[in-house]
Design an enzyme around this catalytic site. Structure first.
Site, PDB file in Angstrom:
ATOM      1  N   TRP A 268      91.464  81.859  80.451  1.00  0.00           N
ATOM      2  CA  TRP A 268      91.214  81.123  81.698  1.00  0.00           C
ATOM      3  C   TRP A 268      90.493  82.033  82.698  1.00  0.00           C
ATOM      4  O   TRP A 268      90.998  82.342  83.771  1.00  0.00           O
ATOM      5  CB  TRP A 268      92.534  80.621  82.289  1.00  0.00           C
ATOM      6  CG  TRP A 268      93.320  79.706  81.395  1.00  0.00           C
ATOM      7  CD1 TRP A 268      94.527  79.963  80.841  1.00  0.00           C
ATOM      8  CD2 TRP A 268      92.972  78.375  80.990  1.00  0.00           C
ATOM      9  NE1 TRP A 268      94.965  78.891  80.100  1.00  0.00           N
ATOM     10  CE2 TRP A 268      94.017  77.893  80.173  1.00  0.00           C
ATOM     11  CE3 TRP A 268      91.879  77.546  81.217  1.00  0.00           C
ATOM     12  CZ2 TRP A 268      94.016  76.636  79.593  1.00  0.00           C
ATOM     13  CZ3 TRP A 268      91.854  76.286  80.644  1.00  0.00           C
ATOM     14  CH2 TRP A 268      92.915  75.843  79.841  1.00  0.00           C
TER      15      TRP A 268
ATOM     16  N   HIS B 249      92.633  75.656  83.790  1.00  0.00           N
ATOM     17  CA  HIS B 249      92.005  74.332  83.737  1.00  0.00           C
ATOM     18  C   HIS B 249      90.972  74.168  84.863  1.00  0.00           C
ATOM     19  O   HIS B 249      91.016  73.218  85.651  1.00  0.00           O
ATOM     20  CB  HIS B 249      93.057  73.222  83.822  1.00  0.00           C
ATOM     21  CG  HIS B 249      93.844  73.031  82.571  1.00  0.00           C
ATOM     22  ND1 HIS B 249      93.323  72.428  81.451  1.00  0.00           N
ATOM     23  CD2 HIS B 249      95.120  73.392  82.258  1.00  0.00           C
ATOM     24  CE1 HIS B 249      94.239  72.397  80.494  1.00  0.00           C
ATOM     25  NE2 HIS B 249      95.331  72.987  80.951  1.00  0.00           N
TER      26      HIS B 249
ATOM     27  N   THR C 207      93.730  65.563  77.248  1.00  0.00           N
ATOM     28  CA  THR C 207      92.633  64.788  76.638  1.00  0.00           C
ATOM     29  C   THR C 207      92.396  65.216  75.185  1.00  0.00           C
ATOM     30  O   THR C 207      91.358  64.881  74.609  1.00  0.00           O
ATOM     31  CB  THR C 207      91.328  64.988  77.431  1.00  0.00           C
ATOM     32  OG1 THR C 207      91.003  66.396  77.453  1.00  0.00           O
ATOM     33  CG2 THR C 207      91.461  64.468  78.851  1.00  0.00           C
ATOM     34  N   GLY C 208      93.344  65.941  74.607  1.00  0.00           N
ATOM     35  CA  GLY C 208      93.129  66.473  73.262  1.00  0.00           C
ATOM     36  C   GLY C 208      92.294  67.736  73.282  1.00  0.00           C
ATOM     37  O   GLY C 208      91.778  68.158  72.241  1.00  0.00           O
TER      38      GLY C 208
ATOM     39  N   GLN D  12      93.182  68.325  81.354  1.00  0.00           N
ATOM     40  CA  GLN D  12      94.538  68.219  80.818  1.00  0.00           C
ATOM     41  C   GLN D  12      94.761  66.909  80.078  1.00  0.00           C
ATOM     42  O   GLN D  12      94.303  65.845  80.500  1.00  0.00           O
ATOM     43  CB  GLN D  12      95.571  68.333  81.957  1.00  0.00           C
ATOM     44  CG  GLN D  12      95.677  69.709  82.560  1.00  0.00           C
ATOM     45  CD  GLN D  12      94.828  69.873  83.798  1.00  0.00           C
ATOM     46  OE1 GLN D  12      93.678  69.430  83.824  1.00  0.00           O
ATOM     47  NE2 GLN D  12      95.380  70.489  84.827  1.00  0.00           N
TER      48      GLN D  12
ATOM     49  N   HIS E  28     104.452  65.453  79.910  1.00  0.00           N
ATOM     50  CA  HIS E  28     104.284  66.904  79.888  1.00  0.00           C
ATOM     51  C   HIS E  28     104.968  67.533  81.099  1.00  0.00           C
ATOM     52  O   HIS E  28     105.678  68.542  80.982  1.00  0.00           O
ATOM     53  CB  HIS E  28     102.789  67.235  79.879  1.00  0.00           C
ATOM     54  CG  HIS E  28     102.479  68.645  79.478  1.00  0.00           C
ATOM     55  ND1 HIS E  28     102.848  69.178  78.273  1.00  0.00           N
ATOM     56  CD2 HIS E  28     101.820  69.639  80.143  1.00  0.00           C
ATOM     57  CE1 HIS E  28     102.438  70.432  78.182  1.00  0.00           C
ATOM     58  NE2 HIS E  28     101.809  70.742  79.318  1.00  0.00           N
TER      59      HIS E  28
ATOM     60  N   GLN F 161      92.501  61.682  63.264  1.00  0.00           N
ATOM     61  CA  GLN F 161      92.809  60.738  64.339  1.00  0.00           C
ATOM     62  C   GLN F 161      94.320  60.516  64.391  1.00  0.00           C
ATOM     63  O   GLN F 161      94.901  59.948  63.472  1.00  0.00           O
ATOM     64  CB  GLN F 161      92.094  59.403  64.109  1.00  0.00           C
ATOM     65  CG  GLN F 161      92.249  58.407  65.248  1.00  0.00           C
ATOM     66  CD  GLN F 161      91.470  58.842  66.475  1.00  0.00           C
ATOM     67  OE1 GLN F 161      90.276  59.074  66.410  1.00  0.00           O
ATOM     68  NE2 GLN F 161      92.163  58.949  67.596  1.00  0.00           N
TER      69      GLN F 161
END
Length: 412
Positions: A147, A152, A98-99, A96, A199, A320
């Site tokens: 999933w 996750h 982390t991009g 979660q 979030h 970026q």
């Protein structure tokens, strides 16, 4: 009078013209329109001409990394012979905040593929089938298989679930051994923690996560919740930090470690210091042995290393984003230190990961530079050989012209 003068003047002129032609013939041949100047003594001492000096300058210009951790060559050189037509599968471990959502979309929408993933409008999942009409998938991720191992899913869950999940997706009776290549993304622990807080503050939860370990999910006593009700909307940063069993703390280490080594979520299985040491070392080992991992703070380097590792090319360059929700959170130094203390395992893991990541990038760049330098040398060698073969033909043509002129002079 004029006739005698012309007879007297013509032989010296013809002789002078003949000498000029002979001088051109016997003078050192030099290909091209002009001879290159002799390199200065400094260039000679450096061992070559302009091309060699350019290579040396390029090598000197490459930044040298002050490595903190010693890694073997095999740990830095990551090359995967990924067979998309065979039974190789990329497994994306999505941690979660982390991009991972952006990177996951790159995997299904932004890679040059012989058979691109089929993405229907309005749907998150895409069908990433192998080339040649095979309905089997080469990608196990949120945006391809969903999933399938839980929301996750972490390393402990994926490694025990993915093989069986892939078998269920394949045709009945078509049991095949597959090669699984695990990949993930990491992020600076403080930024990641703040991003997760924002979030959750907006109402996000991961209540449906299974947290499977050794065949079962944790009991409510092993994994209590930090809030009552449906979600934790509006939670303050102080409240978020005060929950001692908040999974946001050291999330990256927990999701990359083999939790079965420490009794899963049973905190009474061993003392805390021993548990933390084992978790951190397990996360480091699993991360190092993954086929690939990227860092959110280095998007272009992440793209470059993925392309080099799997021999795949992205269509559009990564972007970026320096301004995020986490970067907009104004915190004091005391709060930052508190977050670092809560994530002290993640801080150590990220320091290790960043050093390994940058060493791999530098190694790949040096390897690429060496390969290009050898290629340029080979091209120059072939060019010199072509010129050597061409010079005799040019000299033969000059001799023929000279002989033809001499014959004409003799006739005169």
């Amino acid at each position: 009078m004029d006739e005698r003068f012309n007879r007297w003047l013509l032989p010296p002129l013809l002789a002078l013209l003949f000498l000029l032609i002979v001088y051109q013939y016997v003078s050192p041949a030099c290909p091209g329109a002009a001879c290159p100047r002799r390199p200065p003594a400094s260039a000679a001492r450096r061992g070559g001409g302009p091309e060699e000096r350019e290579e040396e300058e390029e090598a000197a210009a490459m930044p040298r990394l002050a490595a903190k951790f010693p890694f073997a060559r095999g740990e830095l050189c990551r090359r995967v012979r990924f067979d998309m037509r065979g039974r190789d599968v990329i497994v994306f471990l999505h941690i979660q905040k982390t991009g991972g959502t952006t990177f996951g979309r790159h995997l299904v929408r932004n890679i040059h593929l012989e058979q691109p993933c089929y993405c229907r409008a309005g749907q998150k999942k895409c069908a990433c089938h192998r080339p040649g009409g095979d309905k089997d998938t080469w990608l196990f991720s949120r945006f391809s298989t969903g999933w399938s191992c839980g929301l996750h899913a972490d390393w402990t869950e994926l490694t025990s679930c993915v093989p069986a999940a892939m078998e269920r997706r394949s045709c009945a009776g078509n049991r095949t051994l597959r090669n699984f290549y695990y990949i993930t993304m990491l992020r600076d622990p403080v930024s990641r923690y703040l991003s997760e807080w924002k979030h959750v503050q907006r109402g996000a939860t991961w209540k449906t996560s299974l947290h499977m370990c050794d065949g079962r999910s944790p009991t409510p006593d092993e994994l209590p919740t930090c809030y009552e009700g449906d979600d934790w909307s509006g939670v303050s940063l102080q409240e978020f930090m005060d929950c001692s069993y908040n999974l946001a703390s050291n999330r990256q280490v927990r999701m990359l470690a083999d939790l079965s080594l420490v009794g899963c979520y049973n905190l009474t299985f061993m003392n805390e210091s021993e548990r933390n040491m084992i978790l951190l070392q397990s996360a480091k080992n699993n991360l190092k042995n993954m086929a690939f991992f990227g860092l959110t703070e280095f998007q272009r380097k992440t793209q470059y290393l993925f392309e080099r590792t799997f021999n795949l090319k992205f269509i559009s360059p990564f972007t970026q984003f320096n301004v995020t929700r986490a970067s907009n959170v104004d915190i004091g130094e005391d709060v930052r230190r508190r977050i670092e203390e809560l994530n002290f395992l993640d801080v150590q893991l990220y320091e290790y990961a960043k050093d390994l990541f940058l060493q791999r990038f530098q190694y790949s760049k040096q390897e690429e530079h060496q390969k290009n330098r050898l290629k340029r040398r080979e091209e120059r060698r072939l060019l010199r050989e072509q010129r050597v073969h061409q010079w005799p033909r040019e000299e033969a043509a000059e001799v023929a012209v000279t002989e033809d002129y001499n014959s004409q002079v003799a006739r005169w």
